[in-house]
Design an enzyme around this catalytic site. Structure first.
Site, short mmCIF file in Angstrom:
data_model
loop_
_atom_site.label_atom_id
_atom_site.label_comp_id
_atom_site.label_asym_id
_atom_site.label_seq_id
_atom_site.Cartn_x
_atom_site.Cartn_y
_atom_site.Cartn_z
N SER A 143 1.00 -1.22 -0.11
CA SER A 143 0.03 -0.13 -0.06
C SER A 143 0.78 1.27 0.03
O SER A 143 2.09 1.23 0.59
CB SER A 143 -0.96 -0.23 1.28
OG SER A 143 -1.61 1.27 1.38
N TYR A 157 -1.76 -0.49 10.26
CA TYR A 157 -1.88 -0.85 8.91
C TYR A 157 -0.73 -0.63 8.11
O TYR A 157 -0.04 -1.30 7.48
CB TYR A 157 -3.22 -0.55 8.24
CG TYR A 157 -3.41 -0.85 7.06
CD1 TYR A 157 -3.86 -2.10 6.53
CD2 TYR A 157 -3.24 0.17 6.12
CE1 TYR A 157 -3.92 -2.16 5.16
CE2 TYR A 157 -3.38 0.08 4.76
CZ TYR A 157 -3.83 -1.06 4.12
OH TYR A 157 -3.98 -1.27 3.11
P1 NAP Z 1 -11.44 -5.85 0.84
O1 NAP Z 1 -12.52 -5.22 -0.52
O2 NAP Z 1 -11.93 -5.38 2.21
O3 NAP Z 1 -11.14 -7.24 0.38
C1 NAP Z 1 -10.30 -8.09 1.51
C2 NAP Z 1 -10.25 -9.52 0.76
O4 NAP Z 1 -9.38 -10.17 1.88
C3 NAP Z 1 -11.66 -10.12 0.95
O5 NAP Z 1 -11.59 -11.05 0.02
C4 NAP Z 1 -11.51 -11.08 2.30
O6 NAP Z 1 -12.18 -12.17 2.19
C5 NAP Z 1 -10.11 -11.20 2.42
N1 NAP Z 1 -9.56 -11.59 3.58
C6 NAP Z 1 -9.35 -10.47 4.76
N2 NAP Z 1 -8.72 -11.32 5.97
C7 NAP Z 1 -8.45 -12.66 5.31
C8 NAP Z 1 -7.86 -13.77 6.01
N3 NAP Z 1 -7.32 -13.65 7.19
N4 NAP Z 1 -7.47 -14.69 5.09
C9 NAP Z 1 -7.87 -14.78 3.85
N5 NAP Z 1 -8.67 -13.64 3.33
C10 NAP Z 1 -8.82 -12.57 3.86
O7 NAP Z 1 -10.22 -5.15 0.53
P2 NAP Z 1 -9.20 -4.36 -0.79
O8 NAP Z 1 -9.67 -3.02 -0.43
O9 NAP Z 1 -9.49 -5.13 -2.06
O10 NAP Z 1 -7.81 -4.83 -0.29
C11 NAP Z 1 -7.11 -5.80 -0.95
C12 NAP Z 1 -5.50 -5.46 -0.68
O11 NAP Z 1 -5.21 -4.33 -1.12
C13 NAP Z 1 -5.38 -5.61 0.75
O12 NAP Z 1 -3.95 -6.20 1.09
C14 NAP Z 1 -5.38 -4.11 1.16
O13 NAP Z 1 -4.37 -3.87 2.07
C15 NAP Z 1 -4.71 -3.49 -0.19
N6 NAP Z 1 -4.92 -2.38 -0.40
C16 NAP Z 1 -6.22 -1.71 -0.45
C17 NAP Z 1 -6.32 -0.37 -0.83
C18 NAP Z 1 -7.44 0.31 -1.10
O14 NAP Z 1 -7.75 1.60 -1.01
N7 NAP Z 1 -8.74 -0.35 -1.14
C19 NAP Z 1 -5.40 0.64 -0.73
C20 NAP Z 1 -3.97 -0.17 -0.80
C21 NAP Z 1 -3.79 -1.30 -0.20
P3 NAP Z 1 -13.88 -12.26 2.67
O15 NAP Z 1 -14.39 -11.65 1.77
O16 NAP Z 1 -14.03 -13.79 3.10
O17 NAP Z 1 -13.77 -11.43 3.82
#
Ligand code: NAP
Length: 248
Positions: A143, A157
């Site tokens: 991130s 985080y």
């Molecule tokens: P999201 O929409 O909240 O989705 C999170 C995903 O991770 C879901 O599929 C969830 O599964 C899964 N998950 C959570 N905890 C887990 C665990 N312990 N074991 C296995 N699966 C798990 O998040 P997102 O925004 O797409 O984020 C994805 C990645 O991008 C993350 O690493 C996040 O830190 C990174 N990121 C996101 C942003 C942003 O702005 N959104 C920015 C920077 C980095 P369930 O569906 O079963 O809950």
């Protein structure tokens, strides 16, 4: 032979967009999820409806036994793994460091850092030409928070993503001679459910005007970068980062 890819947290957000794109690129996709079975199965159904191949597998990546079982299922049902996207990640309610307790810190580090290490460990054992594998590629989803620090929101985080950056550099050098490339993407301000977990579903729209590009990002924009890093077009890139943060 069809290439097998594991996308952790492939049920929603960036992971789901990456799963769909990977299938469109010809991969056989393992859509890992934690709790949201319905969302994971929807992604699998969408892939199959488009003529692709995918399975959904539940596993909490922070638990060693779950990760071992996840890879056992891949071995038995899918074949040799060629690509891993360490995407699963969590954040918790926005708060200052002075209010964070140890239980929260351990949850964040277990899911975001330990989970990525465990999945990479299992993937390396199978991909490494030293162990008789065919090589492979890993992309860690870090991130921009690792550079920015997320003061007043979630420094825990951000620090977990700092660990992912260091992990990416270290692992990339450790396995470079074994036919495995390890890179990372650093997204930020992407429209997904994650911001609601921080207590502010509208966070991206609050921040977007302060970004150089004046807009938030979409999961597909991150997925495109992930798939490029996994592809042969990135064959001489390892230990590198792609920023996807609207210019911040
Ligand atoms: P999201 O929409 O909240 O989705 C999170 C995903 O991770 C879901 O599929 C969830 O599964 C899964 N998950 C959570 N905890 C887990 C665990 N312990 N074991 C296995 N699966 C798990 O998040 P997102 O925004 O797409 O984020 C994805 C990645 O991008 C993350 O690493 C996040 O830190 C990174 N990121 C996101 C942003 C942003 O702005 N959104 C920015 C920077 C980095 P369930 O569906 O079963 O809950």
């Amino acid at each position: 032979m069809i290439k097998v890819i594991l996308i952790t947290g492939g049920s929603r957000g960036i992971g789901a967009a990456t799963a769909r794109l990977a299938a469109a690129c010809g991969y056989y996709v393992c859509v890992n999820y934690h709790k949201n079975q319905t969302a994971a199965h929807t992604v699998v159904e969408e892939i199959e409806a488009s003529g692709g191949k995918a399975i959904a597998v539940a596993a909490d990546v922070s638990l060693e036994s779950d990760v071992k079982n996840l890879f056992k299922i891949i071995d038995e049902k899918m074949g040799p793994i060629a690509a891993l996207v360490n995407n699963a990640g969590i954040l918790e309610r926005q708060m200052k460091v002075e209010d964070m307790d140890a239980a929260r810190l351990n949850r964040i580090l277990a899911a975001n850092v330990v989970g990525s290490f465990l999945c990479a460990r299992e993937a390396v054992k199978r991909m490494s030409i030293k162990h008789g594998g065919q090589g492979g590629a890993i992309v860690n989803v870090s991130s921009a928070a690792s550079r920015l620090g997320s003061a007043g929101e979630y420094v825990d985080y951000a620090a977990s993503k700092g660990a992912i950056d260091t992990f990416t550099i270290g692992l990339s050098r450790e396995v470079a001679e074994e036919g495995i490339r390890v890179n990372a993407v650093r997204p930020a301000f992407i429209y997904t459910d994650m911001h609601a977990d921080g207590g502010e579903p509208g966070r991206v729209d609050r921040i977007k005007e302060s970004l150089p590009m004046k807009r938030g990002g979409h999961p597909t924009e991150v997925a495109n970068a992930i798939m490029w890093l996994l592809s042969d077009e990135a064959s001489y890139s390892t230990g590198t980062f792609i920023e996807l943060a609207g210019g911040r």
